[in-house]
Design a protein around this motif. Structure first.
Motif, PDB file in Angstrom:
ATOM      1  N   LYS A 178       0.931  -1.344  -0.301  1.00 36.27           N
ATOM      2  CA  LYS A 178       0.126  -0.118  -0.382  1.00 36.27           C
ATOM      3  C   LYS A 178       0.888   1.300  -0.804  1.00 36.27           C
ATOM      4  O   LYS A 178       2.082   1.193   0.409  1.00 36.27           O
ATOM      5  CB  LYS A 178      -0.858   0.589   1.337  1.00 36.27           C
ATOM      6  N   TYR A 179       0.852   1.872  -0.604  1.00 34.65           N
ATOM      7  CA  TYR A 179       1.020   4.078   0.087  1.00 34.65           C
ATOM      8  C   TYR A 179       0.419   4.668   0.611  1.00 34.65           C
ATOM      9  O   TYR A 179      -1.090   4.746   0.099  1.00 34.65           O
ATOM     10  CB  TYR A 179       1.287   4.182  -1.644  1.00 34.65           C
ATOM     11  N   GLN A 180       1.002   5.623   0.383  1.00 35.88           N
ATOM     12  CA  GLN A 180       0.496   6.685   1.485  1.00 35.88           C
ATOM     13  C   GLN A 180       1.423   8.387   0.513  1.00 35.88           C
ATOM     14  O   GLN A 180       2.207   7.941   0.416  1.00 35.88           O
ATOM     15  CB  GLN A 180       0.203   7.058   2.818  1.00 35.88           C
ATOM     16  N   GLY A 197      -3.321  11.266  -0.394  1.00 34.56           N
ATOM     17  CA  GLY A 197      -3.684  10.255  -0.910  1.00 34.56           C
ATOM     18  C   GLY A 197      -3.481   8.593  -1.060  1.00 34.56           C
ATOM     19  O   GLY A 197      -2.082   8.918   0.050  1.00 34.56           O
ATOM     20  N   GLY A 199      -3.456   3.993  -1.569  1.00 35.42           N
ATOM     21  CA  GLY A 199      -3.785   3.308  -2.399  1.00 35.42           C
ATOM     22  C   GLY A 199      -3.037   2.059  -2.294  1.00 35.42           C
ATOM     23  O   GLY A 199      -2.543   1.987  -1.167  1.00 35.42           O
ATOM     24  N   LEU A 201      -2.091  -1.669  -3.981  1.00 39.27           N
ATOM     25  CA  LEU A 201      -1.907  -2.435  -5.105  1.00 39.27           C
ATOM     26  C   LEU A 201      -1.537  -3.874  -5.612  1.00 39.27           C
ATOM     27  O   LEU A 201      -1.588  -3.973  -6.707  1.00 39.27           O
ATOM     28  CB  LEU A 201       0.026  -1.740  -5.622  1.00 39.27           C
ATOM     29  N   GLN A 213      -6.248  -2.142  -8.679  1.00 35.39           N
ATOM     30  CA  GLN A 213      -5.706  -1.317  -7.882  1.00 35.39           C
ATOM     31  C   GLN A 213      -6.871  -1.017  -7.773  1.00 35.39           C
ATOM     32  O   GLN A 213      -7.617  -0.562  -7.985  1.00 35.39           O
ATOM     33  CB  GLN A 213      -4.669  -1.310  -8.286  1.00 35.39           C
ATOM     34  N   SER A 214      -6.314   0.098  -5.930  1.00 38.62           N
ATOM     35  CA  SER A 214      -7.547   0.929  -5.847  1.00 38.62           C
ATOM     36  C   SER A 214      -6.624   2.353  -5.544  1.00 38.62           C
ATOM     37  O   SER A 214      -5.403   2.361  -4.691  1.00 38.62           O
ATOM     38  CB  SER A 214      -7.894   0.498  -3.940  1.00 38.62           C
ATOM     39  N   HIS A 215      -7.482   2.849  -6.105  1.00 38.36           N
ATOM     40  CA  HIS A 215      -6.456   4.703  -6.122  1.00 38.36           C
ATOM     41  C   HIS A 215      -7.091   5.951  -5.837  1.00 38.36           C
ATOM     42  O   HIS A 215      -8.401   5.729  -6.168  1.00 38.36           O
ATOM     43  CB  HIS A 215      -5.379   5.313  -6.652  1.00 38.36           C
ATOM     44  N   ARG A 216      -7.204   6.431  -4.122  1.00 39.36           N
ATOM     45  CA  ARG A 216      -7.886   7.960  -4.574  1.00 39.36           C
ATOM     46  C   ARG A 216      -7.152   9.105  -3.723  1.00 39.36           C
ATOM     47  O   ARG A 216      -6.425   8.691  -2.914  1.00 39.36           O
ATOM     48  CB  ARG A 216      -9.371   7.205  -3.276  1.00 39.36           C
ATOM     49  N   GLY A 246     -12.254   8.116  -5.789  1.00 39.75           N
ATOM     50  CA  GLY A 246     -11.499   7.394  -6.582  1.00 39.75           C
ATOM     51  C   GLY A 246     -12.360   5.828  -6.190  1.00 39.75           C
ATOM     52  O   GLY A 246     -13.084   5.107  -7.085  1.00 39.75           O
TER      53      GLY A 246
END
Length: 264
Positions: A178-180, A197, A199, A201, A213-216, A246
């Motif tokens: 995941k990322y922030q 943001g 997401g 991956l 994937q999820s991204h917002r 997103g």
């Protein structure tokens, strides 16, 4: 860039060993209830919080088109063990918008500052032990990863990469990635503007296809109010809120988050 502390607190009388013992025991006491694992979205921003005590109130929502809104009220207690280590015990619930909530998870969250201004970009390490509610016995997960932070004038930049591993009786999922990220401009103590943001991956070694994937991302507001006179016993009320658009859980949707901290 020097990582700055949000506010100063009095030296705590809590025992470090006692706090760790309470957190470990409490994580094992969450009742087993059938709920979906929550994604828990607040950007992790490391600071020197030596001796700081925090009462942390959080509320966030997920809304998919044509479906009822789901809410996650949360409460946490945090403590700055020293200038490099901040720890927090966080209890989460989940339910529909009418507040028919049930237990969701209990997490023991920790951040360790590895640098404190020696480099242009500061580095910290995050780790959480999470006890999720579930019907098939205890469901545990761990989350960990590096946190990066730097300043560009009055603007603070954060970028975090997180890895999550769930432990279930029949779990065969690989480690998830995941990322922030966050941009925060310090315009005024009462009002900072920014963007956030998040997401997911997929497996860290082989990301999901783009459609899975999820991204917002979306706008965010921050600020704090000093409740004392600036001495060692001063208290601070800090807040942040964000509205994200997103994809959530691989589907189009929106999220709203708000967080209020009493720091003393």
């Amino acid at each position: 860039m020097k990582v700055g502390r949000l506010c100063f607190g009095r030296a705590s009388r809590w025992s470090h060993a006692a706090f760790a013992w309470v957190a470990t025991v409490a994580v094992g006491l969450v009742p087993a209830t059938s709920v979906r694992a929550d994604p828990g979205y607040y950007v992790l921003a490391p600071y020197d919080n030596d001796g700081l005590r925090v009462v942390d109130l959080r509320y966030w929502t997920v809304k998919h088109h044509g479906e009822p809104e789901v809410i996650w009220p949360e409460v946490g207690l945090g403590y700055g063990i020293n200038s490099r280590w901040m720890t927090e015990l966080l209890y989460s619930t989940i339910g529909p918008a009418n507040w028919d909530i049930v237990p969701s998870s209990l997490a023991w969250q920790n951040e360790w500052l590895l640098t404190q201004g020696e480099w242009p970009i500061d580095l910290a390490l995050h780790a959480s032990l999470i006890r999720e509610a579930g019907v098939d016995g205890r469901i545990w997960s761990i989350e960990y990863g590096p946190l990066l932070q730097t300043d560009w004038g009055r603007t603070q930049l954060n970028a975090n990469v997180l890895f999550e591993r769930r432990f279930e009786p029949d779990d065969t999922q690989p480690i998830q990635m995941k990322y922030q990220w966050q941009i925060r401009h310090r315009w005024h103590p009462l009002m900072n503007f920014g963007l956030q943001g998040f997401g997911e991956l997929g497996p860290w070694s082989h990301w999901d296809e783009a459609g899975r994937q999820s991204h917002r991302a979306g706008p965010a507001l921050f600020g704090h109010v000093d409740l004392g006179d600036g001495d060692a016993s001063a208290q601070t009320l800090a807040y942040q809120a964000a509205y994200l658009l997103g994809s959530v859980y691989r589907r189009r949707g929106s999220m709203f988050t708000v967080r209020v901290q009493w720091q003393f």
